[in-house]
Design a protein around this motif. Structure first.
Motif, PDB file in Angstrom:
ATOM      1  N   UNK A  76       0.842  -1.198   0.000  1.00 26.23           N
ATOM      2  CA  UNK A  76       0.000   0.000   0.000  1.00 26.23           C
ATOM      3  C   UNK A  76       0.875   1.245   0.000  1.00 26.23           C
ATOM      4  N   UNK A  77       0.408   2.309  -0.652  1.00 27.48           N
ATOM      5  CA  UNK A  77       1.053   3.614  -0.572  1.00 27.48           C
ATOM      6  C   UNK A  77       0.050   4.622  -0.034  1.00 27.48           C
ATOM      7  N   UNK A  78       0.554   5.467   0.855  1.00 25.95           N
ATOM      8  CA  UNK A  78      -0.296   6.497   1.442  1.00 25.95           C
ATOM      9  C   UNK A  78       0.572   7.683   1.818  1.00 25.95           C
ATOM     10  N   UNK A  79       0.225   8.855   1.300  1.00 29.44           N
ATOM     11  CA  UNK A  79       0.993  10.073   1.549  1.00 29.44           C
ATOM     12  C   UNK A  79       2.466   9.903   1.182  1.00 29.44           C
ATOM     13  N   UNK A  80       2.691   9.258   0.046  1.00 33.03           N
ATOM     14  CA  UNK A  80       4.051   9.071  -0.428  1.00 33.03           C
ATOM     15  C   UNK A  80       4.829   7.970   0.265  1.00 33.03           C
ATOM     16  N   UNK A  81       4.206   7.295   1.226  1.00 30.56           N
ATOM     17  CA  UNK A  81       4.871   6.223   1.976  1.00 30.56           C
ATOM     18  C   UNK A  81       4.363   4.876   1.477  1.00 30.56           C
ATOM     19  N   UNK A  82       5.287   4.005   1.084  1.00 28.82           N
ATOM     20  CA  UNK A  82       4.917   2.679   0.626  1.00 28.82           C
ATOM     21  C   UNK A  82       5.187   1.679   1.732  1.00 28.82           C
ATOM     22  N   UNK A  83       4.272   0.743   1.931  1.00 27.31           N
ATOM     23  CA  UNK A  83       4.438  -0.261   2.982  1.00 27.31           C
ATOM     24  C   UNK A  83       4.089  -1.636   2.433  1.00 27.31           C
ATOM     25  N   UNK A  84       4.814  -2.622   2.938  1.00 26.27           N
ATOM     26  CA  UNK A  84       4.523  -4.011   2.614  1.00 26.27           C
ATOM     27  C   UNK A  84       4.366  -4.800   3.899  1.00 26.27           C
ATOM     28  N   UNK A  85       3.314  -5.576   4.000  1.00 25.91           N
ATOM     29  CA  UNK A  85       3.023  -6.344   5.206  1.00 25.91           C
ATOM     30  C   UNK A  85       3.382  -7.810   4.991  1.00 25.91           C
ATOM     31  N   UNK A  86       4.005  -8.399   6.024  1.00 25.26           N
ATOM     32  CA  UNK A  86       4.412  -9.814   5.963  1.00 25.26           C
ATOM     33  C   UNK A  86       5.261 -10.093   4.720  1.00 25.26           C
ATOM     34  N   UNK A  87       6.255  -9.243   4.523  1.00 27.50           N
ATOM     35  CA  UNK A  87       7.177  -9.441   3.406  1.00 27.50           C
ATOM     36  C   UNK A  87       8.089 -10.630   3.700  1.00 27.50           C
ATOM     37  N   UNK A  88       8.378 -11.446   2.682  1.00 28.18           N
ATOM     38  CA  UNK A  88       9.290 -12.586   2.875  1.00 28.18           C
ATOM     39  C   UNK A  88       9.948 -12.970   1.569  1.00 28.18           C
ATOM     40  N   UNK A  89      11.147 -13.501   1.703  1.00 29.36           N
ATOM     41  CA  UNK A  89      11.838 -14.139   0.584  1.00 29.36           C
ATOM     42  C   UNK A  89      12.257 -15.518   1.074  1.00 29.36           C
ATOM     43  N   UNK A  90      11.479 -16.533   0.696  1.00 28.36           N
ATOM     44  CA  UNK A  90      11.654 -17.883   1.210  1.00 28.36           C
ATOM     45  C   UNK A  90      12.244 -18.798   0.134  1.00 28.36           C
ATOM     46  N   UNK A  91      13.119 -19.707   0.538  1.00 29.62           N
ATOM     47  CA  UNK A  91      13.653 -20.668  -0.430  1.00 29.62           C
ATOM     48  C   UNK A  91      12.609 -21.695  -0.828  1.00 29.62           C
ATOM     49  N   UNK A  92      12.667 -22.115  -2.080  1.00 31.39           N
ATOM     50  CA  UNK A  92      11.744 -23.118  -2.602  1.00 31.39           C
ATOM     51  C   UNK A  92      12.308 -24.532  -2.500  1.00 31.39           C
ATOM     52  N   UNK A  93      13.525 -24.653  -1.968  1.00 31.99           N
ATOM     53  CA  UNK A  93      14.159 -25.967  -1.818  1.00 31.99           C
ATOM     54  C   UNK A  93      14.949 -25.974  -0.522  1.00 31.99           C
ATOM     55  N   UNK A  94      15.194 -27.166   0.012  1.00 30.07           N
ATOM     56  CA  UNK A  94      16.009 -27.255   1.216  1.00 30.07           C
ATOM     57  C   UNK A  94      17.477 -27.063   0.862  1.00 30.07           C
ATOM     58  N   UNK A  95      18.309 -26.858   1.896  1.00 33.22           N
ATOM     59  CA  UNK A  95      19.704 -26.527   1.631  1.00 33.22           C
ATOM     60  C   UNK A  95      20.464 -27.690   1.012  1.00 33.22           C
ATOM     61  N   UNK A  96      20.079 -28.892   1.335  1.00 34.46           N
ATOM     62  CA  UNK A  96      20.757 -30.044   0.758  1.00 34.46           C
ATOM     63  C   UNK A  96      20.606 -30.048  -0.761  1.00 34.46           C
ATOM     64  N   UNK A  97      19.379 -29.817  -1.243  1.00 31.71           N
ATOM     65  CA  UNK A  97      19.139 -29.768  -2.684  1.00 31.71           C
ATOM     66  C   UNK A  97      19.812 -28.545  -3.300  1.00 31.71           C
ATOM     67  N   UNK A  98      19.739 -27.410  -2.597  1.00 35.50           N
ATOM     68  CA  UNK A  98      20.338 -26.170  -3.095  1.00 35.50           C
ATOM     69  C   UNK A  98      21.851 -26.314  -3.255  1.00 35.50           C
ATOM     70  N   UNK A  99      22.526 -26.903  -2.261  1.00 35.62           N
ATOM     71  CA  UNK A  99      23.984 -27.021  -2.309  1.00 35.62           C
ATOM     72  C   UNK A  99      24.446 -27.959  -3.414  1.00 35.62           C
ATOM     73  N   UNK A 100      23.596 -28.927  -3.785  1.00 41.99           N
ATOM     74  CA  UNK A 100      23.949 -29.796  -4.916  1.00 41.99           C
ATOM     75  C   UNK A 100      23.888 -29.028  -6.240  1.00 41.99           C
ATOM     76  N   UNK A 101      22.903 -28.142  -6.365  1.00 43.24           N
ATOM     77  CA  UNK A 101      22.748 -27.381  -7.602  1.00 43.24           C
ATOM     78  C   UNK A 101      23.670 -26.167  -7.651  1.00 43.24           C
ATOM     79  N   UNK A 102      23.880 -25.537  -6.490  1.00 44.85           N
ATOM     80  CA  UNK A 102      24.690 -24.319  -6.421  1.00 44.85           C
ATOM     81  C   UNK A 102      25.711 -24.456  -5.288  1.00 44.85           C
ATOM     82  N   UNK A 103      26.753 -25.246  -5.485  1.00 39.82           N
ATOM     83  CA  UNK A 103      27.670 -25.576  -4.385  1.00 39.82           C
ATOM     84  C   UNK A 103      28.474 -24.394  -3.865  1.00 39.82           C
ATOM     85  N   UNK A 104      28.557 -23.296  -4.588  1.00 40.64           N
ATOM     86  CA  UNK A 104      29.385 -22.174  -4.166  1.00 40.64           C
ATOM     87  C   UNK A 104      28.564 -20.946  -3.765  1.00 40.64           C
ATOM     88  N   UNK A 105      27.288 -21.146  -3.479  1.00 37.44           N
ATOM     89  CA  UNK A 105      26.440 -20.019  -3.123  1.00 37.44           C
ATOM     90  C   UNK A 105      25.784 -20.236  -1.764  1.00 37.44           C
TER      91      UNK A 105
END
Length: 705
Positions: free
Chosen positions: A209-238
């Motif tokens: 939402x924006x109000x009076x020039x102020x933008x707000x986001x509620x319950x913002x999240x950036x969640x992984x779609x895979x567990x770390x075991x699967x992630x490390x196999x695909x991207x071992x250096x990240x």
């Protein structure tokens, strides 16, 4: 003249009639043939209930619009599917719309759109991307938008979207380090925002939402779609990130070329978790594509955790932070770090840090500012008991358990140049340090060469200067344990106070001399003073050290003497002074001690009772009382390079102690006493089976490392 005017009027009238006729005809054509033209020329089926076109102004409005793709499996074409209750296009370029298949308009307004958009697959060969829609101003009211990738996987979805963007401009795809869009003003209101930038992350917010020039986001999240075991196999250096914030606010967003600017940015209850592995590539982090400039950034009541190979390495609670300015830019010319900052304040609670194989660090409270930091309740805690620790080391090593009530650092400055830090600290205060240090003599000696403190500081590879270090109101306990079944010998320094000045790494500093003063209570009873200095620029590691102990009851050192030698000492040492100079090879100087009624009791190893005859023989070589006049003895001894500075200092004190209590011909007297003992059949009560290197006599084991 009149004839000429009539001709001119006829021409103008004819031209006007022609324009009106053309407009009426084109209007008629648009009204009756445009649907068929769109049907034939576009990849979509378009239906609508009402259509109104103004040819001169270029305004078009339509209601109950429905659009579907003609071919649903063509991944090279943008696919639109859905409905729009009504739309309005202002100042449409009719020529572009008909011949170039572009909507180029001043305003595009969509009312209650429900659209599914399938993006085309990225085209190869460097072809210039053709945008089917160009509008300087875009307005969407109460829409539901879903955008899918070419393979029908999720990309973006948003519900109840109301959006207004003014002066919208797009950048060509092949222009590097430029934002894909820029705009002047905006407002947005939506719910259920979901974004899938890649196969790894899902970014979401329950409300924007924006109000009076102020933008707000509620319950913002950036969640992984895979567990770390699967992630490390695909991207071992990240590293894998898990980010959330109860609320995120900012205002005054400005997009210009390659720069994103925000102000008054606030994250409420942000949580960050980082997962990484041993294969993490620390030298090839992905750079920032754009410059991000944040003014007045706040983090309220946050938490952070870092895991490595499934083990927690770091955590902190109750993070509260304020950055006056924070700029993220990989090409920052003033700093090799990919970010800049101005004044900041950071505080955290319940900090945990895995400090390696044997230790973990806890801090109750930490407060950081640009040039200062304050740590409360610091505890360097061992992971293992003393016995467990000893079983895990191959050579002698100290076990530590350290608590510090407060560590205060002020006038702190640092910078990075040519990948090398430069650190300059005005003052460090360590208040109420409680340190337990333990060493078992069971493991083998560590025979590596030990550096003196001047060389240790000199070996630091970057410029480091601490102008003033103070340790106050502290207590140190050192315990040393022989494998003889006795309890460890113990040395205690209470009310320990230290001041060290000009601690430096000898990297470009004119003054490299380090003076140190110590005041403490030795064995909790005797005042002790030490003056010590060395020069980090001196390659021979020259040093000078002098000290004084007053009013020391000899019985107080039995806590350390008895476990080693099965002896007890009694009497009084009224004054002990030493003044030594030395280097990495030797130590020498003067030693003086005033003592009274000093005697030694030899104890039975098992019963702990005194062996009176052996005690009497031993006391034959001990000067019970010092002479009335002050007597200095000269000390000189060489250093074992595998031992520490404190071992060298003790060797100097030990030689002075022997010469004072026994006499200058120490070896001759000890040989005579040994012969007497052999004639009487007497032996010291020590375990003869132990290796000689483990039994050195009373106080000999002190600072053996």
């Amino acid at each position: 003249m009149k004839r000429a005017l009539r001709i001119l009027f006829s021409v103008i009238f004819g031209f006007a009639v022609l324009l009106v006729s053309a407009n009426l005809y084109f209007h008629y054509w648009l009204q009756h043939h445009l649907p068929q033209y769109i049907e034939n020329k576009s990849p979509y089926h378009v239906h609508y209930q009402d259509l109104n076109i103004e040819f001169v102004s270029g305004n078009i409005s339509a209601s109950k619009v429905k659009i579907t793709p003609k071919i649903t499996d063509n991944q090279n074409v943008l696919q639109l599917n859905g409905t729009v209750d009504s739309l309005f296009i202002s100042n449409l370029g009719i020529y572009d719309a008909i011949l170039n298949k572009k909507i180029n308009a001043k305003y595009l307004k969509l009312f209650r759109p429900n659209l599914q958009i399938v993006l085309p697959e990225n085209q190869q060969g460097g072809k210039k991307n053709k945008r089917p829609l160009i509008s300087k101003n875009l307005m969407i009211e109460n829409g539901n938008i879903e955008i899918l990738k070419f393979d029908k996987s999720k990309f973006l979805s948003i519900e109840n979207l109301s959006l207004n963007v003014e002066n919208l401009k797009l950048t060509e795809k092949n222009v590097t380090r430029k934002l894909p869009i820029v705009f002047d003003q905006y407002s947005i209101k939506s719910k259920a925002f979901h974004f899938y930038p890649d196969e790894v992350y899902h970014i979401s917010a329950t409300e924007i939402n924006t109000e009076n020039g102020q933008m707000s986001g509620t319950d913002f999240s950036m969640k992984p779609l895979m567990n770390f075991s699967e992630f490390s196999r695909k991207f071992p250096r990240k590293s894998l990130l898990d980010i959330s914030s109860q609320k995120m606010n900012f205002k005054d967003i400005v997009l210009k070329k390659n720069k994103i600017s925000l102000s008054e940015v606030r994250f409420s209850e942000p949580h960050l978790t980082v997962y990484s592995s041993e294969n993490q590539n620390k030298n090839k982090n992905k750079p920032f594509t754009y410059i991000v400039e944040l003014q007045n950034v706040f983090f309220d009541n946050g938490k952070a955790k870092i895991f490595k190979n499934g083990q927690k390495k770091f955590s902190v609670d109750n993070i509260n932070a304020h950055f006056e300015q924070l700029v993220l830019d990989e090409k920052n010319p003033k700093n090799e770090l990919p970010f800049q900052y101005k004044n900041y304040q950071i505080s955290g609670r319940n900090i945990f840090l895995d400090a390696g194989k044997f230790y973990q660090l806890f801090i109750n409270n930490a407060d950081f500012q640009k040039n200062s930091m304050d740590l409360r309740g610091l505890h360097l805690q061992p992971k293992f008991t003393k016995t467990q620790f000893t079983s895990k080391i191959s050579t002698e090593k100290d076990w530590y358990n350290v608590k510090i009530a407060q560590t205060r650092i002020t006038d702190f400055h640092w910078k990075l140049k040519d990948s090398q830090p430069k650190i300059n600290v005005g003052n460090v205060l360590i208040n109420n340090l409680q340190a337990q240090i333990y060493r078992s003599k069971s493991p083998k000696d560590d025979l590596t060469r030990k550096k003196l403190y001047s060389e240790l500081l000199r070996s630091i590879k970057f410029p480091l200067l601490v102008k003033n270090l103070n340790i106050r109101n502290s207590n140190l306990i050192y315990e040393e344990d022989l494998p003889n079944g006795n309890k460890p010998g113990k040395l205690m320094f209470s009310q320990f106070n230290l001041n060290a000045q000009n601690l430096n790494s000898n990297k470009g500093f004119k003054n490299t001399v380090v003076p140190i003063k110590i005041h403490t209570q030795f064995m909790n009873v005797a005042p002790m003073k030490v003056n010590w200095s060395f020069d980090t620029a001196n390659l021979q590691d020259d040093f000078s050290i002098s000290g004084q102990i007053n009013d020391l009851p000899a019985e107080s050192i039995n806590a350390f003497v008895t476990p080693y030698s099965h002896k007890k000492v009694e009497g009084n040492i009224h004054e002990l002074r030493f003044n030594f100079k030395g280097n990495r090879n030797e130590i020498s100087g003067n030693y003086m001690m005033k003592h009274e009624n000093v005697k030694v009791k030899v104890l039975d190893e098992k019963t702990k009772k005194e062996k009176k005859v052996l005690s009497a023989v031993t006391n034959l070589i001990v000067r019970t009382n010092s002479k009335s006049e002050t007597e200095n003895v000269v000390v000189h001894t060489t250093r074992n390079p595998t031992k520490s500075f404190f071992n060298l200092l003790w060797k100097g004190v030990e030689e002075g102690l022997k010469k004072t209590l026994v006499g200058k011909n120490v070896e001759k007297i000890e040989k005579t006493v040994k012969q007497v003992k052999q004639k009487l059949g007497l032996q010291d009560s020590v375990n003869q089976k132990e290796k000689p290197k483990k039994e050195k006599g009373f106080l000999k084991k002190l600072f053996k490392k």
